[in-house]
Scaffold this motif. Sequence first.
Motif, PDB file in Angstrom:
ATOM      1  N   VAL A   1       0.841  -1.201   0.000  1.00 30.65           N
ATOM      2  CA  VAL A   1       0.000   0.000   0.000  1.00 30.65           C
ATOM      3  C   VAL A   1       0.878   1.254   0.000  1.00 30.65           C
ATOM      4  O   VAL A   1       0.629   2.208  -0.740  1.00 30.65           O
ATOM      5  CB  VAL A   1      -0.962   0.001   1.214  1.00 30.65           C
ATOM      6  N   ALA A   2       1.932   1.249   0.841  1.00 31.11           N
ATOM      7  CA  ALA A   2       2.796   2.426   0.954  1.00 31.11           C
ATOM      8  C   ALA A   2       3.479   2.739  -0.385  1.00 31.11           C
ATOM      9  O   ALA A   2       3.592   3.905  -0.774  1.00 31.11           O
ATOM     10  CB  ALA A   2       3.846   2.206   2.040  1.00 31.11           C
TER      11      ALA A   2
ATOM     12  N   TRP B   1      10.622   0.162   2.971  1.00 27.62           N
ATOM     13  CA  TRP B   1       9.605  -0.816   3.366  1.00 27.62           C
ATOM     14  C   TRP B   1       9.118  -0.438   4.763  1.00 27.62           C
ATOM     15  O   TRP B   1       9.863   0.132   5.560  1.00 27.62           O
ATOM     16  CB  TRP B   1      10.185  -2.225   3.369  1.00 27.62           C
ATOM     17  N   CYS B   2       7.885  -0.799   5.072  1.00 30.05           N
ATOM     18  CA  CYS B   2       7.318  -0.344   6.335  1.00 30.05           C
ATOM     19  C   CYS B   2       6.760  -1.486   7.175  1.00 30.05           C
ATOM     20  O   CYS B   2       6.649  -2.631   6.722  1.00 30.05           O
ATOM     21  CB  CYS B   2       6.268   0.735   6.090  1.00 30.05           C
ATOM     22  N   THR B   3       6.440  -1.124   8.410  1.00 31.22           N
ATOM     23  CA  THR B   3       5.912  -2.095   9.367  1.00 31.22           C
ATOM     24  C   THR B   3       4.388  -2.138   9.295  1.00 31.22           C
ATOM     25  O   THR B   3       3.757  -1.357   8.579  1.00 31.22           O
ATOM     26  CB  THR B   3       6.306  -1.717  10.806  1.00 31.22           C
ATOM     27  N   ASN B   4       3.812  -3.009  10.104  1.00 30.81           N
ATOM     28  CA  ASN B   4       2.353  -3.074  10.232  1.00 30.81           C
ATOM     29  C   ASN B   4       1.794  -1.822  10.905  1.00 30.81           C
ATOM     30  O   ASN B   4       0.590  -1.595  10.859  1.00 30.81           O
ATOM     31  CB  ASN B   4       1.927  -4.339  10.987  1.00 30.81           C
ATOM     32  N   LEU B   5       2.645  -0.992  11.495  1.00 29.27           N
ATOM     33  CA  LEU B   5       2.221   0.328  11.978  1.00 29.27           C
ATOM     34  C   LEU B   5       2.637   1.424  10.992  1.00 29.27           C
ATOM     35  O   LEU B   5       2.601   2.609  11.315  1.00 29.27           O
ATOM     36  CB  LEU B   5       2.794   0.594  13.372  1.00 29.27           C
ATOM     37  N   ARG B   6       3.082   1.020   9.817  1.00 23.25           N
ATOM     38  CA  ARG B   6       3.432   1.892   8.681  1.00 23.25           C
ATOM     39  C   ARG B   6       4.620   2.802   8.973  1.00 23.25           C
ATOM     40  O   ARG B   6       4.741   3.891   8.415  1.00 23.25           O
ATOM     41  CB  ARG B   6       2.206   2.715   8.218  1.00 23.25           C
ATOM     42  N   ARG B   7       5.519   2.361   9.890  1.00 19.46           N
ATOM     43  CA  ARG B   7       6.768   3.097  10.100  1.00 19.46           C
ATOM     44  C   ARG B   7       7.837   2.521   9.180  1.00 19.46           C
ATOM     45  O   ARG B   7       7.921   1.303   8.988  1.00 19.46           O
ATOM     46  CB  ARG B   7       7.225   2.960  11.552  1.00 19.46           C
ATOM     47  N   PRO B   8       8.700   3.382   8.637  1.00 18.13           N
ATOM     48  CA  PRO B   8       9.816   2.870   7.826  1.00 18.13           C
ATOM     49  C   PRO B   8      10.689   1.944   8.671  1.00 18.13           C
ATOM     50  O   PRO B   8      11.042   2.279   9.801  1.00 18.13           O
ATOM     51  CB  PRO B   8      10.582   4.140   7.442  1.00 18.13           C
ATOM     52  N   ILE B   9      11.015   0.773   8.122  1.00 15.90           N
ATOM     53  CA  ILE B   9      11.822  -0.195   8.874  1.00 15.90           C
ATOM     54  C   ILE B   9      13.088  -0.568   8.116  1.00 15.90           C
ATOM     55  O   ILE B   9      14.151  -0.665   8.717  1.00 15.90           O
ATOM     56  CB  ILE B   9      10.979  -1.437   9.262  1.00 15.90           C
TER      57      ILE B   9
ATOM     58  N   LEU C   1      -4.800  -7.977  -1.783  1.00 18.37           N
ATOM     59  CA  LEU C   1      -3.407  -7.523  -1.765  1.00 18.37           C
ATOM     60  C   LEU C   1      -3.129  -6.469  -0.697  1.00 18.37           C
ATOM     61  O   LEU C   1      -1.961  -6.280  -0.332  1.00 18.37           O
ATOM     62  CB  LEU C   1      -3.049  -6.910  -3.127  1.00 18.37           C
ATOM     63  N   CYS C   2      -4.148  -5.781  -0.231  1.00 21.74           N
ATOM     64  CA  CYS C   2      -3.897  -4.566   0.565  1.00 21.74           C
ATOM     65  C   CYS C   2      -4.295  -4.736   2.027  1.00 21.74           C
ATOM     66  O   CYS C   2      -5.341  -5.294   2.351  1.00 21.74           O
ATOM     67  CB  CYS C   2      -4.671  -3.394  -0.038  1.00 21.74           C
ATOM     68  N   ALA C   3      -3.444  -4.221   2.902  1.00 19.58           N
ATOM     69  CA  ALA C   3      -3.714  -4.205   4.337  1.00 19.58           C
ATOM     70  C   ALA C   3      -4.987  -3.426   4.613  1.00 19.58           C
ATOM     71  O   ALA C   3      -5.362  -2.510   3.862  1.00 19.58           O
ATOM     72  CB  ALA C   3      -2.544  -3.564   5.072  1.00 19.58           C
ATOM     73  N   ALA C   4      -5.655  -3.757   5.713  1.00 18.81           N
ATOM     74  CA  ALA C   4      -6.809  -2.986   6.169  1.00 18.81           C
ATOM     75  C   ALA C   4      -6.378  -1.562   6.481  1.00 18.81           C
ATOM     76  O   ALA C   4      -5.247  -1.318   6.928  1.00 18.81           O
ATOM     77  CB  ALA C   4      -7.402  -3.635   7.415  1.00 18.81           C
ATOM     78  N   CYS C   5      -7.292  -0.610   6.294  1.00 19.73           N
ATOM     79  CA  CYS C   5      -6.970   0.751   6.731  1.00 19.73           C
ATOM     80  C   CYS C   5      -6.903   0.768   8.258  1.00 19.73           C
ATOM     81  O   CYS C   5      -7.510  -0.066   8.933  1.00 19.73           O
ATOM     82  CB  CYS C   5      -7.980   1.754   6.184  1.00 19.73           C
ATOM     83  N   SER C   6      -6.125   1.674   8.775  1.00 13.94           N
ATOM     84  CA  SER C   6      -5.779   1.690  10.204  1.00 13.94           C
ATOM     85  C   SER C   6      -5.476   3.127  10.597  1.00 13.94           C
ATOM     86  O   SER C   6      -5.340   4.001   9.730  1.00 13.94           O
ATOM     87  CB  SER C   6      -4.551   0.801  10.429  1.00 13.94           C
ATOM     88  N   PRO C   7      -5.384   3.416  11.895  1.00 13.67           N
ATOM     89  CA  PRO C   7      -5.075   4.792  12.301  1.00 13.67           C
ATOM     90  C   PRO C   7      -3.828   5.351  11.604  1.00 13.67           C
ATOM     91  O   PRO C   7      -3.806   6.518  11.191  1.00 13.67           O
ATOM     92  CB  PRO C   7      -4.885   4.662  13.815  1.00 13.67           C
ATOM     93  N   SER C   8      -2.788   4.503  11.435  1.00 15.55           N
ATOM     94  CA  SER C   8      -1.563   5.005  10.801  1.00 15.55           C
ATOM     95  C   SER C   8      -1.789   5.354   9.339  1.00 15.55           C
ATOM     96  O   SER C   8      -1.152   6.273   8.798  1.00 15.55           O
ATOM     97  CB  SER C   8      -0.433   3.976  10.933  1.00 15.55           C
TER      98      SER C   8
ATOM     99  N   ALA D   1      -3.391   8.801   9.367  1.00 13.20           N
ATOM    100  CA  ALA D   1      -2.401   9.807   9.760  1.00 13.20           C
ATOM    101  C   ALA D   1      -1.505  10.157   8.568  1.00 13.20           C
ATOM    102  O   ALA D   1      -1.228  11.332   8.298  1.00 13.20           O
ATOM    103  CB  ALA D   1      -1.577   9.295  10.939  1.00 13.20           C
ATOM    104  N   LEU D   2      -1.073   9.124   7.829  1.00 15.48           N
ATOM    105  CA  LEU D   2      -0.210   9.368   6.667  1.00 15.48           C
ATOM    106  C   LEU D   2      -0.969  10.067   5.538  1.00 15.48           C
ATOM    107  O   LEU D   2      -0.359  10.743   4.710  1.00 15.48           O
ATOM    108  CB  LEU D   2       0.388   8.050   6.163  1.00 15.48           C
ATOM    109  N   LEU D   3      -2.280   9.901   5.512  1.00 12.26           N
ATOM    110  CA  LEU D   3      -3.095  10.599   4.501  1.00 12.26           C
ATOM    111  C   LEU D   3      -3.454  12.024   4.937  1.00 12.26           C
ATOM    112  O   LEU D   3      -4.191  12.719   4.239  1.00 12.26           O
ATOM    113  CB  LEU D   3      -4.384   9.807   4.216  1.00 12.26           C
ATOM    114  N   GLY D   4      -2.955  12.429   6.119  1.00 18.46           N
ATOM    115  CA  GLY D   4      -3.125  13.824   6.527  1.00 18.46           C
ATOM    116  C   GLY D   4      -4.279  14.079   7.476  1.00 18.46           C
ATOM    117  O   GLY D   4      -4.548  15.237   7.819  1.00 18.46           O
ATOM    118  N   VAL D   5      -4.945  13.011   7.905  1.00 20.93           N
ATOM    119  CA  VAL D   5      -6.064  13.191   8.831  1.00 20.93           C
ATOM    120  C   VAL D   5      -5.524  13.520  10.220  1.00 20.93           C
ATOM    121  O   VAL D   5      -4.610  12.860  10.708  1.00 20.93           O
ATOM    122  CB  VAL D   5      -6.937  11.908   8.892  1.00 20.93           C
TER     123      VAL D   5
END
Lengths: 199, 199
Positions: free
Chosen positions: A56-57, A69-77, B92-99, B102-106
């Motif tokens: 997705v990222a 590449w990122c984590t399941n919390l979408r931080r760069p890893i 293919l895509c992870a579920a949407c999540s708080p992160s 946040a990355l989309l600017g919310v």
Amino acid sequence: MTHIHIHIPAREGRAFAVAAGQSFRVIDAEGAQVADLFAFVADTTGEWLSAEHTRVALGRLFPRVGEGWCTNLRRPILTFIADDSPGVHDMLCAACSPSRYALLGVRGHHASCEENLRGAMTDLGRRDVVVPQPVNLFENNPILPDGALGIEPAPTRPGDSVTLRAELDVIVVVTACPQDITALCGGVPSSIDIELLTT
Amino acid sequence: MTHIHIHIPAREGRAFAVAAGQSFRVIDAEGAQVADLFAFVADTTGEWLSAEHTRVALGRLFPRVGEGWCTNLRRPILTFIADDSPGVHDMLCAACSPSRYALLGVRGHHASCEENLRGAMTDLGRRDVVVPQPVNLFENNPILPDGALGIEPAPTRPGDSVTLRAELDVIVVVTACPQDITALCGGVPSSIDIELLTT
């Protein structure tokens, strides 16, 4: 720059710590060998390299040099900083596991990347590890015109490598895929070498 | 045949038990709405519907009617028995999540499929649930010629549905995706209906 070298024999896996900012090379020592790669944030049990969040990222199916590449919390890893290989890598397929080999007709025990991961993490005292979908370096799963996923031998030659930089303190697990039923590793699983680059 | 009906309001999620052999319909009530679907084997915390294992089992990127989906232990868990929709679904895509938001600017809280999943499972007393990659019904992520993953509005019309049969006793979680930043749900998240089919 000094190097710490880790040899991963055919069909085995190894875990190693990589500090934030440190880089490491994953080398296909003998050619046509897939290396399943996992990474876990060092100070927690709940965050790891996630292929589905990375897709997705990146907005892409396959990784390319220069991307993060990122984590399941979408931080760069991890950042993919160099690709000295044909550039074919997979981030779509689950690690091979006992159930995979059973379905392929294997009777009795067969080494697998999932068991290699569990063993390597257990050695570090991290039991009950979640098994994320790995990034499968050098793995050639082309998308065919009808949407099917192919299985082709890894196109790497001896010494081909990728280099990754850790963006967080991580535990990396690399397994030399024991797949010898499909064509994935050219029919003959072989070894992987790791070079931890210390500046 | 009797039906049990579950209404899932826009931006929310619901968990429900489905016995082995029982079928259920997931209905896009108002159109252009993505439904993230998770399934967990009822009597264990360690086995669930796994998109990455299903891709390997099917040898395909996207699900098709008539095919079976499998768990992380590669056991059949759901069979896709009818598709009364345009047939576009994502795995293919992870579920949407708080992160993600946040990355989309919310700024501040935004409902998400991951939080909907956690809430629905917590209501059943299953805390600390692993968040698998869902199957995203009606989600339109086309693969572009350069290997990129597109994001397009769900092509469904009101009343479009898919029907799935459980192959094991499962807890299913469906979330009406709250995505209103990208085009995924046509910009306006709406509701999902579930019909549990009891023969």
